[in-house]
Design a protein around this motif. Structure first.
Motif, mmCIF file in Angstrom:
data_model
loop_
_atom_site.group_PDB
_atom_site.id
_atom_site.type_symbol
_atom_site.label_atom_id
_atom_site.label_comp_id
_atom_site.label_asym_id
_atom_site.label_seq_id
_atom_site.Cartn_x
_atom_site.Cartn_y
_atom_site.Cartn_z
ATOM 1 N N ARG A 72 0.827 -1.211 0.000
ATOM 2 C CA ARG A 72 0.000 0.000 0.000
ATOM 3 C C ARG A 72 0.859 1.257 0.000
ATOM 4 O O ARG A 72 0.563 2.220 -0.685
ATOM 5 N N GLU A 73 1.922 1.235 0.790
ATOM 6 C CA GLU A 73 2.767 2.437 0.878
ATOM 7 C C GLU A 73 3.316 2.802 -0.499
ATOM 8 O O GLU A 73 3.294 3.961 -0.889
ATOM 9 N N LYS A 74 3.761 1.794 -1.215
ATOM 10 C CA LYS A 74 4.332 2.077 -2.540
ATOM 11 C C LYS A 74 3.247 2.606 -3.485
ATOM 12 O O LYS A 74 3.451 3.581 -4.202
ATOM 13 N N MET A 75 2.081 1.958 -3.486
ATOM 14 C CA MET A 75 1.008 2.361 -4.400
ATOM 15 C C MET A 75 0.469 3.750 -4.053
ATOM 16 O O MET A 75 0.200 4.555 -4.937
ATOM 17 N N VAL A 76 0.313 4.019 -2.762
ATOM 18 C CA VAL A 76 -0.235 5.321 -2.345
ATOM 19 C C VAL A 76 0.703 6.461 -2.775
ATOM 20 O O VAL A 76 0.255 7.504 -3.250
ATOM 21 N N THR A 77 2.005 6.240 -2.666
ATOM 22 C CA THR A 77 2.964 7.260 -3.106
ATOM 23 C C THR A 77 2.782 7.552 -4.596
ATOM 24 O O THR A 77 2.731 8.712 -5.019
ATOM 25 N N LEU A 78 2.653 6.490 -5.380
ATOM 26 C CA LEU A 78 2.456 6.663 -6.831
ATOM 27 C C LEU A 78 1.141 7.391 -7.109
ATOM 28 O O LEU A 78 1.064 8.286 -7.952
ATOM 29 N N GLN A 79 0.099 6.995 -6.369
ATOM 30 C CA GLN A 79 -1.234 7.584 -6.598
ATOM 31 C C GLN A 79 -1.236 9.080 -6.284
ATOM 32 O O GLN A 79 -1.807 9.877 -7.026
ATOM 33 N N ARG A 80 -0.590 9.447 -5.193
ATOM 34 C CA ARG A 80 -0.548 10.883 -4.824
ATOM 35 C C ARG A 80 0.194 11.680 -5.882
ATOM 36 O O ARG A 80 -0.193 12.786 -6.225
ATOM 37 N N LYS A 81 1.253 11.100 -6.404
ATOM 38 C CA LYS A 81 2.032 11.768 -7.449
ATOM 39 C C LYS A 81 1.162 12.031 -8.689
ATOM 40 O O LYS A 81 1.210 13.096 -9.281
ATOM 41 N N MET A 82 0.344 11.025 -9.023
ATOM 42 C CA MET A 82 -0.502 11.164 -10.217
ATOM 43 C C MET A 82 -1.553 12.248 -10.039
ATOM 44 O O MET A 82 -2.079 12.764 -11.009
ATOM 45 N N ALA A 132 -10.469 8.819 -0.197
ATOM 46 C CA ALA A 132 -10.816 9.967 0.647
ATOM 47 C C ALA A 132 -10.180 9.862 2.023
ATOM 48 O O ALA A 132 -9.814 10.863 2.633
ATOM 49 N N SER A 133 -10.038 8.640 2.534
ATOM 50 C CA SER A 133 -9.558 8.481 3.910
ATOM 51 C C SER A 133 -8.045 8.556 4.023
ATOM 52 O O SER A 133 -7.507 8.964 5.038
ATOM 53 N N LYS A 134 -7.339 8.181 2.962
ATOM 54 C CA LYS A 134 -5.889 8.030 3.100
ATOM 55 C C LYS A 134 -5.089 8.677 1.961
ATOM 56 O O LYS A 134 -4.174 9.450 2.196
ATOM 57 N N VAL A 135 -5.452 8.340 0.729
ATOM 58 C CA VAL A 135 -4.618 8.777 -0.401
ATOM 59 C C VAL A 135 -4.728 10.290 -0.617
ATOM 60 O O VAL A 135 -3.725 11.000 -0.690
ATOM 61 N N LEU A 136 -5.973 10.773 -0.720
ATOM 62 C CA LEU A 136 -6.198 12.197 -1.002
ATOM 63 C C LEU A 136 -7.210 12.783 -0.017
ATOM 64 O O LEU A 136 -8.313 13.173 -0.412
ATOM 65 N N PRO A 137 -6.846 12.883 1.249
ATOM 66 C CA PRO A 137 -7.814 13.399 2.234
ATOM 67 C C PRO A 137 -8.229 14.842 1.943
ATOM 68 O O PRO A 137 -9.270 15.292 2.417
ATOM 69 N N GLY A 138 -7.438 15.545 1.147
ATOM 70 C CA GLY A 138 -7.787 16.934 0.818
ATOM 71 C C GLY A 138 -8.616 17.053 -0.454
ATOM 72 O O GLY A 138 -8.785 18.158 -0.974
ATOM 73 N N ALA A 139 -9.117 15.932 -0.986
ATOM 74 C CA ALA A 139 -9.885 15.964 -2.248
ATOM 75 C C ALA A 139 -11.042 16.953 -2.156
ATOM 76 O O ALA A 139 -11.642 17.125 -1.098
ATOM 77 N N ASP A 140 -11.345 17.619 -3.286
ATOM 78 C CA ASP A 140 -12.413 18.631 -3.310
ATOM 79 C C ASP A 140 -13.790 17.982 -3.238
ATOM 80 O O ASP A 140 -14.715 18.537 -2.660
ATOM 81 N N VAL A 141 -13.921 16.828 -3.882
ATOM 82 C CA VAL A 141 -15.214 16.136 -3.901
ATOM 83 C C VAL A 141 -14.982 14.693 -3.460
ATOM 84 O O VAL A 141 -14.090 14.024 -3.987
ATOM 85 N N LYS A 142 -15.755 14.247 -2.478
ATOM 86 C CA LYS A 142 -15.620 12.873 -1.992
ATOM 87 C C LYS A 142 -16.965 12.160 -2.114
ATOM 88 O O LYS A 142 -17.977 12.671 -1.634
ATOM 89 N N VAL A 143 -16.918 11.010 -2.747
ATOM 90 C CA VAL A 143 -18.152 10.262 -2.968
ATOM 91 C C VAL A 143 -17.958 8.840 -2.472
ATOM 92 O O VAL A 143 -16.912 8.228 -2.724
ATOM 93 N N PHE A 144 -18.958 8.307 -1.779
ATOM 94 C CA PHE A 144 -18.940 6.901 -1.404
ATOM 95 C C PHE A 144 -20.065 6.222 -2.177
ATOM 96 O O PHE A 144 -21.240 6.459 -1.937
ATOM 97 N N LEU A 145 -19.661 5.409 -3.162
ATOM 98 C CA LEU A 145 -20.646 4.739 -4.022
ATOM 99 C C LEU A 145 -20.924 3.351 -3.490
ATOM 100 O O LEU A 145 -19.996 2.595 -3.197
#
Ligand code: DC
Length: 218
Positions: free
Chosen positions: A107-117, A131-144
């Motif tokens: 997860r640590e490796k993937m999350v770093t890549l995801q944040r970079k993207m 929303a909880s971990k990778v991009l907690p500052g996201a402008d729009v958060k949706v739980f589908l």
């Protein structure tokens, strides 16, 4: 206009990738499928032919080069230079991916890549912990989400279109097992953060869900 960051989380088969892809298209944003990245690691583990142990998974994740790229607007997934877009959707990969995704070093490796993207904005990212971990500052958060019956039916259709003949009951069991593992794992479990908009898509059309997400961006 400011380029937004959208985080879409939810359980398996809730329609996240379909919706995220369409919303990204409408907004002219990039779609980032984080589940595909964990699937790419799972695919590589199977490819090595070694037993599926935590140790082997962690080693594979450490060595792997996972890339998402776009070809004629469609997302392609690459693992160590091999295009695995289709091969990461097999029942074999699906069968072990939750085991892969529960490991912290992976997860640590993937999350770093995801944040970079996502660092320049203009992205729609889907997964379990966006929303909880990778991009907690996201402008729009949706739980589908959607009922387990509806989610199993969607997966069944998807698999059927790809030529797989799977039983509905078995699919339901698999989805329930994956939900359980994704929700109860220690590291970054699937959760709905309180500020995320809850969208139950049971009985909704794709267009309705896309419109609901776009409305949140205005
Ligand atoms: O969305 P999907 O079915 O392609 O995801 C594959 C697996 O990866 C799923 O079991 C949950 C896990 N996953 C995760 O733990 N965190 C993410 N951000 C995305 C997926």
């Amino acid at each position: 206009m400011k380029k937004l960051v959208l985080a879409i989380d939810g359980p398996a088969g809730a329609g996240k990738s379909t919706i995220a892809k369409l919303v990204a298209e409408k907004l002219g944003y990039v779609y980032i499928d984080t589940g595909a990245m964990y699937r790419a690691v799972a695919w590589k583990v199977l490819q090595t032919g070694q037993p599926v142990t935590d140790e082997n998974i962690i080693q594979t994740a450490k060595d792997i080069d996972v890339r998402l790229r776009y070809e004629s607007g469609a997302l392609r997934v690459e693992a160590d230079g091999t295009d695995v877009t289709e091969s990461i959707r097999t029942p074999e990969v699906t069968g072990i991916v939750s085991q892969v995704a529960r490991l912290l070093p992976v997860r640590e490796k993937m999350v770093t890549l995801q944040r970079k993207m996502a660092e320049n904005g203009g992205v729609v990212m889907d997964g379990r912990d966006i929303a909880s971990k990778v991009l907690p500052g996201a402008d729009v958060k949706v739980f589908l989400t959607a009922s387990i019956e509806e989610r199993a039916t969607r997966r069944w259709r998807e698999m059927k279109d790809k030529g797989y003949d799977v039983s509905m009951e078995k699919l339901k069991e698999e989805i329930a097992a994956r939900d359980k593992m994704d929700t109860e794992r220690e590291v970054s479990p699937l959760v709905r953060v309180p500020e995320a908009e809850l969208l139950d898509t049971t009985g909704m059309t794709i267009d309705e869900v896309v419109a609901a997400v776009l409305a949140l961006c205005r």
